[in-house]
Design a protein around this motif. Sequence first.
Motif, short mmCIF file in Angstrom:
data_model
loop_
_atom_site.label_atom_id
_atom_site.label_comp_id
_atom_site.label_asym_id
_atom_site.label_seq_id
_atom_site.Cartn_x
_atom_site.Cartn_y
_atom_site.Cartn_z
N ILE A 130 0.84 -1.20 0.00
CA ILE A 130 0.00 0.00 0.00
C ILE A 130 0.88 1.25 0.00
O ILE A 130 0.64 2.19 -0.75
CB ILE A 130 -0.97 -0.01 1.19
CG1 ILE A 130 -2.00 -1.13 1.02
CG2 ILE A 130 -1.67 1.33 1.35
CD1 ILE A 130 -2.83 -1.41 2.25
N ALA A 131 1.93 1.24 0.83
CA ALA A 131 2.84 2.39 0.89
C ALA A 131 3.53 2.60 -0.45
O ALA A 131 3.69 3.73 -0.91
CB ALA A 131 3.87 2.19 1.99
N ALA A 132 3.95 1.50 -1.11
CA ALA A 132 4.60 1.62 -2.41
C ALA A 132 3.64 2.17 -3.46
O ALA A 132 4.01 2.99 -4.30
CB ALA A 132 5.14 0.25 -2.85
N GLU A 133 2.38 1.75 -3.39
CA GLU A 133 1.37 2.25 -4.33
C GLU A 133 1.12 3.73 -4.12
O GLU A 133 1.02 4.50 -5.07
CB GLU A 133 0.07 1.46 -4.16
CG GLU A 133 -0.96 1.75 -5.22
CD GLU A 133 -2.18 0.86 -5.07
OE1 GLU A 133 -3.30 1.40 -5.10
OE2 GLU A 133 -2.01 -0.36 -4.94
N ILE A 134 1.06 4.15 -2.86
CA ILE A 134 0.85 5.57 -2.55
C ILE A 134 2.05 6.38 -3.03
O ILE A 134 1.90 7.43 -3.64
CB ILE A 134 0.60 5.78 -1.04
CG1 ILE A 134 -0.76 5.21 -0.66
CG2 ILE A 134 0.71 7.25 -0.66
CD1 ILE A 134 -1.02 5.14 0.82
N ALA A 135 3.25 5.85 -2.77
CA ALA A 135 4.47 6.56 -3.19
C ALA A 135 4.52 6.70 -4.70
O ALA A 135 4.99 7.72 -5.22
CB ALA A 135 5.70 5.84 -2.68
N ALA A 136 4.03 5.71 -5.42
CA ALA A 136 4.06 5.76 -6.88
C ALA A 136 3.10 6.81 -7.44
O ALA A 136 3.30 7.32 -8.53
CB ALA A 136 3.73 4.39 -7.46
N THR A 137 2.06 7.13 -6.68
CA THR A 137 1.08 8.10 -7.17
C THR A 137 1.34 9.51 -6.68
O THR A 137 0.72 10.45 -7.16
CB THR A 137 -0.35 7.69 -6.74
OG1 THR A 137 -0.42 7.65 -5.32
CG2 THR A 137 -0.74 6.35 -7.33
N GLU A 138 2.27 9.66 -5.70
CA GLU A 138 2.57 10.99 -5.19
C GLU A 138 3.60 11.68 -6.08
O GLU A 138 4.43 11.01 -6.70
CB GLU A 138 3.13 10.90 -3.76
CG GLU A 138 2.08 10.53 -2.75
CD GLU A 138 2.65 10.44 -1.34
OE1 GLU A 138 3.87 10.42 -1.17
OE2 GLU A 138 1.83 10.38 -0.41
N PRO A 139 3.57 13.00 -6.14
CA PRO A 139 4.59 13.70 -6.92
C PRO A 139 5.97 13.47 -6.31
O PRO A 139 6.10 13.27 -5.09
CB PRO A 139 4.18 15.17 -6.84
CG PRO A 139 3.17 15.26 -5.76
CD PRO A 139 2.62 13.89 -5.53
#
Length: 163
Positions: A130-139
Amino acid sequence: MAEETPPVDEMNYEQLAQDALRGVVRSALDRAALPDGIPGAHHFYITFKTRAPGVSVPPDILAKYPDEMTVVLQHQYWDLKVEAARFSVMLKFGGMPKVLALPYTAVTRFYDPSVQFLLQFEPPATVDEIAAEIAATEPAEAPPPPSGDEGPKVVSLDQFRKK
């Protein structure tokens, strides 16, 4: 001849079925939590993702089982608490009592070998995924702070102190 698009399952029946079968796990644990414990020769092997959201496992256990672990509920388990969305239980590891708490969504397998009853579930996304997915979508960079009067104001408390 025109191609027909396959129908979209807007009801999400697969997830509804998974949720209903997790209700079977909850009901079995409800029976195990009764004063008489698990009836007859029944016993449960419960496999779960140790890094799924909502899982609480002592750090030494998490270090030993960083992805998935299986616990057995048969004769020696204590303080089994069954709630609507999660359960907790005390088990002994190396003779030391440890409490595990997890949501039913973390369970990937529930097996009662006494009657060859097995339920398998889709594995949940782990906290790391989940953290990796969030990081991938953040600028990549944080946006610059607002300019002008839009930003926070720093006020010195000295002006309010009695002299």
